[in-house]
Design a protein around this motif. Structure first.
Motif, PDB file in Angstrom:
ATOM      1  N   VAL A 141       0.850  -1.186   0.000  1.00  0.00           N
ATOM      2  CA  VAL A 141       0.000   0.000   0.000  1.00  0.00           C
ATOM      3  C   VAL A 141       0.888   1.240   0.000  1.00  0.00           C
ATOM      4  CG1 VAL A 141      -1.655   1.341   1.361  1.00  0.00           C
ATOM      5  CG2 VAL A 141      -1.885  -1.147   1.228  1.00  0.00           C
ATOM      6  N   ARG A 142       0.483   2.231  -0.791  1.00  0.00           N
ATOM      7  CA  ARG A 142       1.193   3.504  -0.746  1.00  0.00           C
ATOM      8  C   ARG A 142       0.174   4.638  -0.693  1.00  0.00           C
ATOM      9  NH1 ARG A 142       3.369   4.046  -6.990  1.00  0.00           N
ATOM     10  NH2 ARG A 142       1.607   5.239  -7.799  1.00  0.00           N
ATOM     11  N   GLN A 143       0.573   5.722  -0.064  1.00  0.00           N
ATOM     12  CA  GLN A 143      -0.262   6.912   0.045  1.00  0.00           C
ATOM     13  C   GLN A 143       0.604   8.144  -0.153  1.00  0.00           C
ATOM     14  OE1 GLN A 143      -1.678   5.807   3.986  1.00  0.00           O
ATOM     15  NE2 GLN A 143      -3.715   5.404   3.192  1.00  0.00           N
ATOM     16  N   LYS A 144      -0.016   9.299  -0.273  1.00  0.00           N
ATOM     17  CA  LYS A 144       0.735  10.537  -0.457  1.00  0.00           C
ATOM     18  C   LYS A 144       0.988  11.219   0.880  1.00  0.00           C
ATOM     19  CE  LYS A 144      -0.460  11.779  -5.194  1.00  0.00           C
ATOM     20  NZ  LYS A 144      -0.900  12.876  -6.093  1.00  0.00           N
ATOM     21  N   ALA A 145       2.172  11.768   1.007  1.00  0.00           N
ATOM     22  CA  ALA A 145       2.502  12.484   2.231  1.00  0.00           C
ATOM     23  C   ALA A 145       1.744  13.805   2.313  1.00  0.00           C
ATOM     24  CB  ALA A 145       4.006  12.737   2.296  1.00  0.00           C
ATOM     25  N   ASP A 146       1.428  14.383   1.144  1.00  0.00           N
ATOM     26  CA  ASP A 146       0.764  15.686   1.097  1.00  0.00           C
ATOM     27  C   ASP A 146      -0.472  15.618   0.194  1.00  0.00           C
ATOM     28  OD1 ASP A 146       2.262  15.200  -1.135  1.00  0.00           O
ATOM     29  OD2 ASP A 146       3.307  17.122  -1.157  1.00  0.00           O
ATOM     30  N   TRP A 147      -1.358  14.681   0.487  1.00  0.00           N
ATOM     31  CA  TRP A 147      -2.503  14.422  -0.393  1.00  0.00           C
ATOM     32  C   TRP A 147      -3.461  15.608  -0.486  1.00  0.00           C
ATOM     33  CZ3 TRP A 147      -7.403  14.668   1.692  1.00  0.00           C
ATOM     34  CH2 TRP A 147      -7.508  14.568   3.088  1.00  0.00           C
ATOM     35  N   GLN A 148      -3.523  16.446   0.537  1.00  0.00           N
ATOM     36  CA  GLN A 148      -4.432  17.583   0.492  1.00  0.00           C
ATOM     37  C   GLN A 148      -3.974  18.643  -0.502  1.00  0.00           C
ATOM     38  OE1 GLN A 148      -4.272  18.218   4.790  1.00  0.00           O
ATOM     39  NE2 GLN A 148      -6.480  17.873   4.907  1.00  0.00           N
ATOM     40  N   GLU A 149      -2.660  18.864  -0.580  1.00  0.00           N
ATOM     41  CA  GLU A 149      -2.128  19.867  -1.493  1.00  0.00           C
ATOM     42  C   GLU A 149      -1.912  19.311  -2.898  1.00  0.00           C
ATOM     43  OE1 GLU A 149      -0.731  19.207   1.498  1.00  0.00           O
ATOM     44  OE2 GLU A 149      -1.597  20.946   2.544  1.00  0.00           O
ATOM     45  N   LYS A 150      -1.706  17.994  -2.998  1.00  0.00           N
ATOM     46  CA  LYS A 150      -1.397  17.390  -4.296  1.00  0.00           C
ATOM     47  C   LYS A 150      -2.301  16.177  -4.527  1.00  0.00           C
ATOM     48  CE  LYS A 150       3.333  19.106  -4.312  1.00  0.00           C
ATOM     49  NZ  LYS A 150       4.765  18.802  -4.459  1.00  0.00           N
TER      50      LYS A 150
END
Length: 371
Positions: free
Chosen positions: A124-133
């Protein structure tokens, strides 16, 4: 070991596509721990790969990095990379049993389960800055007269119930208090990057979720002067994973191979984060045909992707997705835990952490060699 690509999968998938269309019965997901023979899904993952094991994987991102760095030569098994991407295509290949594993966002495993194809996520992977990007932007057609998300009421919206884009549409509507009966959902499977953009420009839809990187840039570059725009949606859309057919995990040799491949997947992700300029050239310029400026833009828009050490949040998010999609499609909800093989959880996290640590140490050395 050298890698080979599968050239005739498209012929097999023609039959698979037709077969999937006749799946009418909803699968009753098996309880956690249910067995159908072979290696128990609760048993420790085997560590030894016997001779002759081959994995067939649809994962162009890892493929690009691993081939570039020469990592595949060190594996004690063969990897055949299939040119199969996108949830619906992976699901078709799973049904035809011509693919062991693939990459997608979080919705395809749910629909695979509903059409009777047991799958498990192993990374599983996610974004560290998903709100901005975000991964997607909500694109608005030039003449749609949509200035805010609240203006979606009464509009035509591109939708694909088997993909993350479809879930994003439902999340936006839910957040705005707009019922699906108050809009027209236009089934638009996004099997190509341009499918939704073509629907927007062709006047088929008023709004559509499109990729936040190159698709958004091209759309605005070409049509902003005509009134096209994108709206920020504020929804989390960063959940991507590597998933496999459950029956593959019951084969001890392939399970051992997948153990190593999942660690390679995490290592490749760390490499992308640590080599953004090289990644832009390697993948987006050389393989996707983007200009240097567009390739750099896409990498910046992606931001840093991380491997969570604990999958609990991912499972919670997936449970919400199951509930949302079940309500929209009439399928029965089921516990999200059955989609995750948590035996891989610490292995993938540790591989990612080790790769980041190795890169930092190499960067601090006189040679700066990160390989």
């Amino acid at each position: 070991m050298p890698t080979r690509r599968i050239g005739l999968l498209a012929l097999v998938l023609i039959g698979a596509s037709g077969a999937l269309s006749v799946f009418a019965a909803t699968r009753e997901p098996k309880a956690v721990g249910a067995q159908t023979g072979g290696l128990s899904l609760e048993a420790p993952l085997p560590t030894q790969v016997p001779p002759g094991v081959t994995l067939v994987i649809g994962d162009p991102i890892t493929q690009a990095v691993a081939e570039h760095e020469g990592w595949l030569d060190d594996l004690p098994f063969k990897v055949k990379f299939a040119e199969i991407t996108g949830g619906p295509n992976v699901t078709e290949a799973f049904h035809a049993k011509v693919l062991d594993g693939g990459t997608a966002m979080n919705i395809p495993p749910i629909h695979a389960t509903w059409v009777g194809i047991p799958v498990r996520m192993i990374a599983v992977r996610q974004k560290a800055d998903w709100q901005e990007k975000p991964t997607f932007q909500l694109a608005i057609a030039p003449k749609a007269n949509i200035r805010s998300l609240g203006d979606l009421r009464g509009k035509r919206i591109a939708y694909s119930q088997g993909q993350a884009q479809g879930e994003l549409v439902l999340k936006i509507l839910r957040d705005q208090g707009i019922s699906t009966r108050e809009v027209t959902l236009v089934e638009t499977p996004s099997t190509s990057a341009d499918a939704y953009v073509n629907a927007l420009i062709g006047g088929l839809v008023d709004a559509a979720p499109i990729g936040a990187g190159a698709p958004t840039k091209r759309y605005l570059d070409n049509y902003a002067a005509d009134g096209a725009r994108v709206l920020a949606h504020g929804q989390r859309d960063d959940f991507t994973m590597l998933y496999v057919r459950e029956e593959v995990l019951r084969e001890p040799g392939k399970a051992a191979a997948l153990r190593q491949y999942a660690q390679l997947w995490a290592r490749a992700l760390a490499w992308q984060n640590d080599h953004p300029a090289e990644w832009a050239r390697l993948y987006y310029e050389s393989r996707q045909g983007l200009s240097p400026a567009d390739a750099a833009y896409v990498v910046r828009s992606e931001g840093a992707r991380i491997v969570p050490a604990d999958w609990s949040e991912a499972i919670r998010l997936e449970q919400d997705s199951i509930g949302l999609m079940a309500e929209a499609t009439g399928h029965e909800p089921f516990p999200a835990e059955i989609l995750f093989d948590r035996r891989f959880e610490p292995l993938v996290a540790q591989a990612y952490a080790n790769a980041r640590k190795t890169t930092r140490l190499a960067a601090a050395s006189p040679s700066g060699d990160a390989r």
